[in-house]
Structures are given as C-alpha cells and as structure tokens.
Design an enzyme around this catalytic site. Structure first.
Site, PDB file in Angstrom:
ATOM      1  N   GLY A  61     117.101  38.223 113.335  1.00  0.00           N
ATOM      2  CA  GLY A  61     117.374  38.418 111.915  1.00  0.00           C
ATOM      3  C   GLY A  61     118.658  37.714 111.509  1.00  0.00           C
ATOM      4  O   GLY A  61     119.458  37.319 112.363  1.00  0.00           O
ATOM      5  N   ASN A  62     118.848  37.516 110.222  1.00  0.00           N
ATOM      6  CA  ASN A  62     120.055  36.855 109.733  1.00  0.00           C
ATOM      7  C   ASN A  62     120.264  37.108 108.247  1.00  0.00           C
ATOM      8  O   ASN A  62     119.341  37.470 107.539  1.00  0.00           O
ATOM      9  CB  ASN A  62     120.031  35.342 110.049  1.00  0.00           C
ATOM     10  CG  ASN A  62     118.629  34.786 110.065  1.00  0.00           C
ATOM     11  OD1 ASN A  62     118.007  34.668 109.025  1.00  0.00           O
ATOM     12  ND2 ASN A  62     118.114  34.498 111.256  1.00  0.00           N
ATOM     13  N   GLY A  92     122.406  33.185 117.778  1.00  0.00           N
ATOM     14  CA  GLY A  92     122.621  33.675 119.135  1.00  0.00           C
ATOM     15  C   GLY A  92     123.824  34.563 119.381  1.00  0.00           C
ATOM     16  O   GLY A  92     124.268  34.690 120.513  1.00  0.00           O
ATOM     17  N   SER A 132     122.567  30.084 111.927  1.00  0.00           N
ATOM     18  CA  SER A 132     121.309  30.722 112.310  1.00  0.00           C
ATOM     19  C   SER A 132     120.150  29.735 112.434  1.00  0.00           C
ATOM     20  O   SER A 132     120.051  28.779 111.661  1.00  0.00           O
ATOM     21  CB  SER A 132     120.956  31.753 111.231  1.00  0.00           C
ATOM     22  OG  SER A 132     119.584  32.028 111.262  1.00  0.00           O
ATOM     23  N   GLU A 144     117.235  30.138 111.528  1.00  0.00           N
ATOM     24  CA  GLU A 144     116.381  30.145 110.336  1.00  0.00           C
ATOM     25  C   GLU A 144     117.112  29.648 109.090  1.00  0.00           C
ATOM     26  O   GLU A 144     116.716  29.938 107.965  1.00  0.00           O
ATOM     27  CB  GLU A 144     115.787  31.538 110.098  1.00  0.00           C
ATOM     28  CG  GLU A 144     114.767  31.994 111.121  1.00  0.00           C
ATOM     29  CD  GLU A 144     113.660  30.997 111.443  1.00  0.00           C
ATOM     30  OE1 GLU A 144     113.490  30.000 110.714  1.00  0.00           O
ATOM     31  OE2 GLU A 144     112.979  31.205 112.447  1.00  0.00           O
ATOM     32  N   HIS A 187     116.861  38.111 106.436  1.00  0.00           N
ATOM     33  CA  HIS A 187     115.656  37.924 107.250  1.00  0.00           C
ATOM     34  C   HIS A 187     115.691  38.911 108.413  1.00  0.00           C
ATOM     35  O   HIS A 187     116.716  39.005 109.096  1.00  0.00           O
ATOM     36  CB  HIS A 187     115.605  36.482 107.753  1.00  0.00           C
ATOM     37  CG  HIS A 187     114.653  36.263 108.883  1.00  0.00           C
ATOM     38  ND1 HIS A 187     113.311  36.560 108.796  1.00  0.00           N
ATOM     39  CD2 HIS A 187     114.844  35.785 110.133  1.00  0.00           C
ATOM     40  CE1 HIS A 187     112.731  36.269 109.954  1.00  0.00           C
ATOM     41  NE2 HIS A 187     113.637  35.800 110.778  1.00  0.00           N
ATOM     42  N   HIS A 232     105.793  36.881 112.759  1.00  0.00           N
ATOM     43  CA  HIS A 232     107.239  36.724 112.922  1.00  0.00           C
ATOM     44  C   HIS A 232     108.035  37.882 112.318  1.00  0.00           C
ATOM     45  O   HIS A 232     108.620  38.671 113.051  1.00  0.00           O
ATOM     46  CB  HIS A 232     107.618  35.371 112.281  1.00  0.00           C
ATOM     47  CG  HIS A 232     109.043  34.986 112.442  1.00  0.00           C
ATOM     48  ND1 HIS A 232     109.477  33.684 112.393  1.00  0.00           N
ATOM     49  CD2 HIS A 232     110.162  35.723 112.618  1.00  0.00           C
ATOM     50  CE1 HIS A 232     110.785  33.641 112.555  1.00  0.00           C
ATOM     51  NE2 HIS A 232     111.213  34.873 112.689  1.00  0.00           N
TER      52      HIS A 232
END
Ligand SMILES: [Zn+2]
Length: 224
Positions: free
Chosen positions: A31-32, A52, A80, A82, A101, A164
């Site tokens: 997630g981010n 990470g 990130s 994403e 996310h 996802h």
C-alpha cells in the site's frame, strides 16, 4: 539538522499511513499514500511514500518528493512502486489532491473475484460517486496497471485493481482515507450479503439523487 520542506504535508501523509496500519488496511510495506503539493509557478510536485520501507520504520524524512515525470527531487529513497498509478490519477483528475492505495482484505476479495461492487449503501454514492469498478489486470508498477486504474476510476473516488487491491482518490488526504476505509467496509458488506441471499442495489432514484450530491460536492457537475 536541516528542517524538512513541506513539514505539514509530510505529517499528514505519515498520520494517514499510521492510521492505515492501525486499522489493518495495510501490512509490511504494502500500500502507499501520496499527495499533490502546493507549488508556486505551476510546477508539479507530489509527496509519496517510498518503496520497500515497512510502516513501523517510516517517518517524515523518508517520504519522497517527485516531479510530474516521476523524477525524485532531492530524495534518497525510491518512490513507491505504484507511483505511476498515483501520477496517472493526478494528471487526469484536477479535483484529486491525495491518493491512497491498499491491499485491504475485503476489497482484495472483490478484486480477486473481479466483482465490481454495485451501489448497495447510500454513502457509497455520496462519497465514492457510485459503484466501485474493477480495473483490468496490470502487472504491479507498470503503465498498464496505471492506465487501467485511471480508466476504471473514471470520475469516482475509488477503484478496485484486479487481482491486487484498491485505490482511493480525493481532494484531501483526510477524505482519501475516509474513502479507503469506506471501500473496505462496503466490500465487506457486499461480500457477506452475496453469501446470505444476495445483495440488493439501491433504487435508481436514490442513486440519481445521491450522484448529483456527489458531483456537486466534487465540483464535477458541469462535466456531465
Ligand atoms: Zn499494491
């Protein structure tokens, strides 16, 4: 020690990340969260969580600032994975200033079964804009995932990413968080309802009325 730029914005993003973690909507470094930064002169700048780094180790200094091409601006960590999805949403949606996310459980159940969540409770239409659609599959971190996510999001505030997770997009970090929490709740309601006799959708007149409220609040009324 040098003061950080955009300290207030960094604190908002970190607070959001901690709340996602507290609520069990993210785990590890999945997630981010990002936000559009207010920049004079029209340059694009975004603040985004790094790739990470587990949430227990993340602090304000670890957040990454990128430009409109995803180039980090004076940061040591990598943004990130994403980030392309976040940027794609910002570029297509001037009303969006924050993106969240997650791989939250029930949203992921719906995303894995590739089931869109129809409008089954009133607040979905008022705060999300209607059904939560499922984007076509895209490999994580690729432009394909970003494009599919943007397309399925449309003018609403949430989308499921097939196989996802989910993505929420809203005018502020606070609202994007509320949407991310609501998506998980309605996905849970929908998944359970389907196992005990089937969910019923809201009546059309309710959807239409609530959708007008959503568009008016989002400043999107003229585009319809
Ligand atoms: Zn993800």
């Amino acid at each position: 020690m040098q003061a950080l730029t955009y300290q207030a914005e960094r604190e908002q993003v970190i607070e959001a990340v901690r709340e996602l973690d507290r609520r069990g909507l993210v785990s590890g470094s999945s997630g981010n969260v990002s936000m559009r930064l207010p920049v004079e002169g029209g340059a694009e700048r975004y603040l985004i969580t790094p790739a990470g780094v587990t949430y227990d180790k993340l602090n304000e200094a670890g957040l990454v600032i990128v430009d409109g091409e995803l180039e980090p601006v004076g940061a040591e960590l990598v943004p990130s994975t994403e980030s392309l999805l976040h940027l794609g949403i910002y570029h297509g949606r001037p009303d969006v200033n924050a993106v969240v996310h997650t791989h939250s459980l029930y949203a992921s159940v719906a995303a894995v079964t590739s089931t869109h969540v129809p409008p089954v409770v009133d607040e979905m239409v008022v705060y999300i804009g209607g059904a939560i659609e499922v984007a076509d599959y895209g490999f994580p971190g690729t432009p394909e995932l970003a494009n599919a996510g943007v397309e399925a999001l449309g003018d609403r505030r949430a989308v499921l990413l097939r196989n996802h997770g989910m993505c929420a997009a809203a005018p502020t970090v606070e609202e994007a968080m509320r949407v991310a929490i609501l998506v998980e709740r309605v996905s849970q309601i929908y998944v359970h309802a389907e196992t005990v006799g089937g969910a019923t959708e809201l009546p059309d007149y309710a959807i239409e009325t609530e959708r007008q409220v959503y568009l008016m609040r989002s400043g999107l009324l003229e585009s319809e």
